[in-house]
Design a protein around this motif. Sequence first.
Motif, PDB file in Angstrom:
ATOM      1  N   LEU A  17       0.810  -1.221   0.000  1.00  7.43           N
ATOM      2  CA  LEU A  17       0.000   0.000   0.000  1.00  7.43           C
ATOM      3  C   LEU A  17       0.842   1.270   0.000  1.00  7.43           C
ATOM      4  CD1 LEU A  17      -2.844  -1.006   2.494  1.00  7.43           C
ATOM      5  CD2 LEU A  17      -3.064  -0.640   0.025  1.00  7.43           C
ATOM      6  N   GLY A  18       2.152   1.120   0.208  1.00 11.75           N
ATOM      7  CA  GLY A  18       3.038   2.288   0.218  1.00 11.75           C
ATOM      8  C   GLY A  18       2.759   3.222   1.373  1.00 11.75           C
ATOM      9  N   LEU A  19       2.433   2.687   2.543  1.00  5.81           N
ATOM     10  CA  LEU A  19       2.058   3.523   3.683  1.00  5.81           C
ATOM     11  C   LEU A  19       3.237   4.347   4.169  1.00  5.81           C
ATOM     12  CD1 LEU A  19      -0.218   1.111   5.758  1.00  5.81           C
ATOM     13  CD2 LEU A  19      -0.859   2.743   3.969  1.00  5.81           C
ATOM     14  N   ARG A  20       2.928   5.596   4.527  1.00  2.00           N
ATOM     15  CA  ARG A  20       3.943   6.504   5.053  1.00  2.00           C
ATOM     16  C   ARG A  20       3.315   7.351   6.159  1.00  2.00           C
ATOM     17  NH1 ARG A  20       4.051   7.294  -0.347  1.00  2.00           N
ATOM     18  NH2 ARG A  20       3.228   9.413  -0.119  1.00  2.00           N
ATOM     19  N   GLU A  21       4.157   7.982   6.914  1.00  2.00           N
ATOM     20  CA  GLU A  21       3.747   8.847   8.028  1.00  2.00           C
ATOM     21  C   GLU A  21       2.671   9.833   7.579  1.00  2.00           C
ATOM     22  OE1 GLU A  21       4.050  10.179  12.028  1.00  2.00           O
ATOM     23  OE2 GLU A  21       5.427   8.724  11.124  1.00  2.00           O
ATOM     24  N   GLY A  22       1.571   9.898   8.355  1.00  2.00           N
ATOM     25  CA  GLY A  22       0.527  10.881   8.116  1.00  2.00           C
ATOM     26  C   GLY A  22      -0.556  10.461   7.145  1.00  2.00           C
ATOM     27  N   MET A  23      -0.381   9.348   6.443  1.00  2.00           N
ATOM     28  CA  MET A  23      -1.413   8.884   5.515  1.00  2.00           C
ATOM     29  C   MET A  23      -2.674   8.454   6.267  1.00  2.00           C
ATOM     30  SD  MET A  23       0.327   6.550   2.555  1.00  2.00           S
ATOM     31  CE  MET A  23       0.981   7.251   1.055  1.00  2.00           C
ATOM     32  N   HIS A  74       3.968   0.955  13.049  1.00  2.28           N
ATOM     33  CA  HIS A  74       5.201   0.820  12.264  1.00  2.28           C
ATOM     34  C   HIS A  74       5.277   1.773  11.074  1.00  2.28           C
ATOM     35  CE1 HIS A  74       6.370  -2.739  14.543  1.00  2.28           C
ATOM     36  NE2 HIS A  74       5.133  -3.178  14.416  1.00  2.28           N
ATOM     37  N   TYR A  75       4.160   2.372  10.671  1.00  3.04           N
ATOM     38  CA  TYR A  75       4.182   3.244   9.491  1.00  3.04           C
ATOM     39  C   TYR A  75       3.619   4.632   9.766  1.00  3.04           C
ATOM     40  CZ  TYR A  75       5.647  -0.807   6.849  1.00  3.04           C
ATOM     41  OH  TYR A  75       6.366  -1.888   6.393  1.00  3.04           O
ATOM     42  N   GLY A  76       3.157   4.887  10.985  1.00  2.00           N
ATOM     43  CA  GLY A  76       2.750   6.225  11.378  1.00  2.00           C
ATOM     44  C   GLY A  76       1.487   6.742  10.731  1.00  2.00           C
ATOM     45  N   VAL A  77       0.616   5.859  10.267  1.00  2.58           N
ATOM     46  CA  VAL A  77      -0.604   6.316   9.604  1.00  2.58           C
ATOM     47  C   VAL A  77      -1.674   6.660  10.629  1.00  2.58           C
ATOM     48  CG1 VAL A  77      -0.113   4.842   7.613  1.00  2.58           C
ATOM     49  CG2 VAL A  77      -1.662   4.024   9.401  1.00  2.58           C
ATOM     50  N   ARG A  78      -2.700   7.375  10.167  1.00  3.10           N
ATOM     51  CA  ARG A  78      -3.937   7.549  10.913  1.00  3.10           C
ATOM     52  C   ARG A  78      -4.940   6.561  10.320  1.00  3.10           C
ATOM     53  NH1 ARG A  78      -6.025  12.419   9.586  1.00  3.10           N
ATOM     54  NH2 ARG A  78      -4.518  12.723   7.915  1.00  3.10           N
ATOM     55  N   ALA A  79      -5.444   5.650  11.139  1.00  2.00           N
ATOM     56  CA  ALA A  79      -6.190   4.508  10.617  1.00  2.00           C
ATOM     57  C   ALA A  79      -7.607   4.465  11.156  1.00  2.00           C
ATOM     58  CB  ALA A  79      -5.464   3.204  10.969  1.00  2.00           C
ATOM     59  N   THR A  80      -8.509   4.052  10.280  1.00  2.00           N
ATOM     60  CA  THR A  80      -9.897   3.792  10.647  1.00  2.00           C
ATOM     61  C   THR A  80     -10.204   2.342  10.313  1.00  2.00           C
ATOM     62  OG1 THR A  80     -10.568   6.071  10.177  1.00  2.00           O
ATOM     63  CG2 THR A  80     -12.306   4.405  10.235  1.00  2.00           C
ATOM     64  N   GLY A  81     -10.724   1.619  11.294  1.00  2.00           N
ATOM     65  CA  GLY A  81     -11.122   0.237  11.065  1.00  2.00           C
ATOM     66  C   GLY A  81     -12.617   0.096  11.230  1.00  2.00           C
ATOM     67  N   ALA A 107      -2.369   0.272  23.653  1.00  2.00           N
ATOM     68  CA  ALA A 107      -1.185   0.665  22.881  1.00  2.00           C
ATOM     69  C   ALA A 107      -0.966   2.172  22.887  1.00  2.00           C
ATOM     70  CB  ALA A 107      -1.323   0.169  21.442  1.00  2.00           C
ATOM     71  N   GLY A 108      -1.895   2.925  23.492  1.00  2.00           N
ATOM     72  CA  GLY A 108      -1.765   4.380  23.522  1.00  2.00           C
ATOM     73  C   GLY A 108      -1.950   5.031  22.170  1.00  2.00           C
ATOM     74  N   LEU A 109      -2.816   4.454  21.340  1.00  2.00           N
ATOM     75  CA  LEU A 109      -2.968   4.950  19.975  1.00  2.00           C
ATOM     76  C   LEU A 109      -4.381   5.457  19.672  1.00  2.00           C
ATOM     77  CD1 LEU A 109      -0.917   2.197  18.098  1.00  2.00           C
ATOM     78  CD2 LEU A 109      -0.294   4.604  18.350  1.00  2.00           C
ATOM     79  N   THR A 110      -5.105   5.859  20.693  1.00  2.00           N
ATOM     80  CA  THR A 110      -6.472   6.332  20.463  1.00  2.00           C
ATOM     81  C   THR A 110      -6.515   7.616  19.644  1.00  2.00           C
ATOM     82  OG1 THR A 110      -6.401   7.419  22.625  1.00  2.00           O
ATOM     83  CG2 THR A 110      -7.439   5.234  22.517  1.00  2.00           C
ATOM     84  N   ASP A 111      -5.407   8.354  19.618  1.00  2.00           N
ATOM     85  CA  ASP A 111      -5.365   9.570  18.805  1.00  2.00           C
ATOM     86  C   ASP A 111      -5.038   9.273  17.344  1.00  2.00           C
ATOM     87  OD1 ASP A 111      -2.795   8.724  19.507  1.00  2.00           O
ATOM     88  OD2 ASP A 111      -1.950  10.744  19.233  1.00  2.00           O
ATOM     89  N   ARG A 112      -4.646   8.017  17.043  1.00  2.00           N
ATOM     90  CA  ARG A 112      -4.257   7.650  15.676  1.00  2.00           C
ATOM     91  C   ARG A 112      -5.200   6.637  15.046  1.00  2.00           C
ATOM     92  NH1 ARG A 112       1.391   8.551  15.312  1.00  2.00           N
ATOM     93  NH2 ARG A 112       1.224   8.054  13.098  1.00  2.00           N
ATOM     94  N   ILE A 113      -5.971   5.914  15.884  1.00  2.00           N
ATOM     95  CA  ILE A 113      -6.803   4.816  15.382  1.00  2.00           C
ATOM     96  C   ILE A 113      -8.232   4.983  15.870  1.00  2.00           C
ATOM     97  CG2 ILE A 113      -7.198   2.318  15.389  1.00  2.00           C
ATOM     98  CD1 ILE A 113      -4.205   1.937  15.853  1.00  2.00           C
ATOM     99  N   GLU A 114      -9.170   4.824  14.954  1.00  2.00           N
ATOM    100  CA  GLU A 114     -10.592   4.804  15.291  1.00  2.00           C
ATOM    101  C   GLU A 114     -11.190   3.475  14.839  1.00  2.00           C
ATOM    102  OE1 GLU A 114     -14.792   7.210  14.411  1.00  2.00           O
ATOM    103  OE2 GLU A 114     -12.989   7.654  13.229  1.00  2.00           O
ATOM    104  N   ILE A 115     -11.924   2.824  15.738  1.00  2.00           N
ATOM    105  CA  ILE A 115     -12.617   1.579  15.427  1.00  2.00           C
ATOM    106  C   ILE A 115     -14.115   1.848  15.428  1.00  2.00           C
ATOM    107  CG2 ILE A 115     -13.038  -0.818  16.093  1.00  2.00           C
ATOM    108  CD1 ILE A 115     -10.158  -0.330  15.283  1.00  2.00           C
TER     109      ILE A 115
END
Length: 440
Positions: A203-209, A228-235, A253-261
Motif C-alpha cells: 500500500l506504500g504507507l507513510r507517516e501521516g497517511m 510501524h508506518y505512522g498512519v492515521r487509521a480507521t477500522g 497501545a496508547g494509539l487512540t489519537d491515531r486509530i478509530e474503530i
Amino acid sequence: MADAAHRILELAEHALSSPFPLRVRAWDGSEAGPPGAPVLVLRRRRALRRLLWRPGELGLARAWVAGDLDVDGDLYAALDLLSGLFWDRDEPDAPASAARTLRRAAGVLRDPDSYRLVRRALSLAGAGLPPAPPPEELRRRTGIAHTKRRDKAAIAHHYDVGNDFYALVLGPSMVYSCALWPAEDTTLEQAQWAKLDLVCRKLGLREGMRLLDVGCGWGSMVLHAATHYGVRATGVTLSTAQAAFARKRVAEAGLTDRIEIRVQDYRDVRDGPYDAISSIGMAEHVGGERYLEYARDLYALLQPGGRLLNHQIGRRPLRDEDAYHVDEFIDRYVFPDGELAPIGVTVARLEEAGFEVRDVEALREHYARTLRAWVGNLEGAWKEAAAATSPGRARVWRLYMAASAVSFERNRIGVNQVLAVRTAPDGRSGLPPTRTGWLS
C-alpha cells in the motif's frame, strides 16, 4: 447386531460402486475396511440416520458437529479421502459423487439390490424421524441476502462466537486470515506479522497517511500500520465483539489519537478520501450480486493515486455454474451467505469499478499452513475452547479449518492479494515502475 460396520461398509461400497477408502468403526464395536486407513467412527446409530436422511456433505457435517461421528487417526488424510466423495462433486470431469449416488440409492427403489440395501440400512439405523440439526446450525434466514441487516446477522453468527475462543485459536496476533511463511522455522506470530507488513508495503504507507481497513477484525492491521508506518487509521467491522476487543487493544497501545474503530458497514463510510484501503479476508462476505457495488464504494473512498489491497479467498473455475459458489456446510455453520469466486472474476469486477489492477500474488500454500497452525492451537486447548463457546461449535471450527487446509493443499481453493490503484485523471498511478520498488 455385532457386524454393523460390515453392513455400513457394504452399503457405502454399493452406493459408490467402488471400495470405501476409510475404515469404519460402528457403535457396536465392530470394524471393517482397509487396514491402516483412517477410521471413520460412528459413535451412535443416529450418525447413520443423519446420513440416510441427508446423504452427502450436510448429513456428514451434522453428524460430526453433533458428536455422532468422529475420525480416529489422521484427520487431514481422512478428509482428503472423503473430499473425493463429497466435496469434489462439482469439479470438471469428477466421477459421480457419494451425495448423488446415495440419493439415488435411497430414492430409486426399482433396483432390487438398492432396495435390499436401503431396507437393511434403515433397519440398522433405527426407526424415527430425521434427527434435529445441531443447535450450531443456522437454519432460518429472512430477507434478501447481503442487505445491511442480513449481513450484520451473518457476521454476528461467525465472529461473535467469543473473543476468548478466537484468542485460543488464532494466538496473540488475533489475525484471522492467511499468514505469510518466509521460512520453515517461522512461527505463527512471525508469519502474521510478515503478512501485515507485506500489506503495508504494497500500500506504500507513510507517516501521516489515512488508511481505511474494511473488515478490521480485532484491530491487528490498523495497529500494525499505525505503530510501524505512522498512519492515521480507521477500522470498520460489523461485529460488536470484535470492535470492543480492538478498541481495548488500541487504548492499551496508547494509539487512540491515531486509530478509530467503528461498528459500521463499509457501505456507510462517507469520510473519504483515504490514501489507502486494506480489505483482508472480508470480500468473501460481500456476495456476487453486491461485488461491483463493493468495488465502486471502495474506489469512491480513495483519492487519485490511492491504493487498494484486496486479500480474498477464491476458488477454481467450474463449468456450468454461476461465477460465485456457496458451500452448503460453510453456509449453514461457518460463513452464512459467504460466496467464493475465481480470481479472474474478482479482477474483472475491480477493473469494471474503475481500478487499475497492478499486481496479483497467490498465497495458497501459505493458507494451508496457517490453517494447520490454527487447528493445532484448537486441538491443544480443546477443553478451554469448547468451554469458551460450545463443544459443537468447537467441532465446527475443527472440521471447517482442517477441511479448508486440505482444499488449499489440493488446489481446490486459493487466496490472492490483489493490489489495485485509482489512477489520476491523467493516467498516472503513482506506483514505482517495478514490483521491487513498491515492496522496498
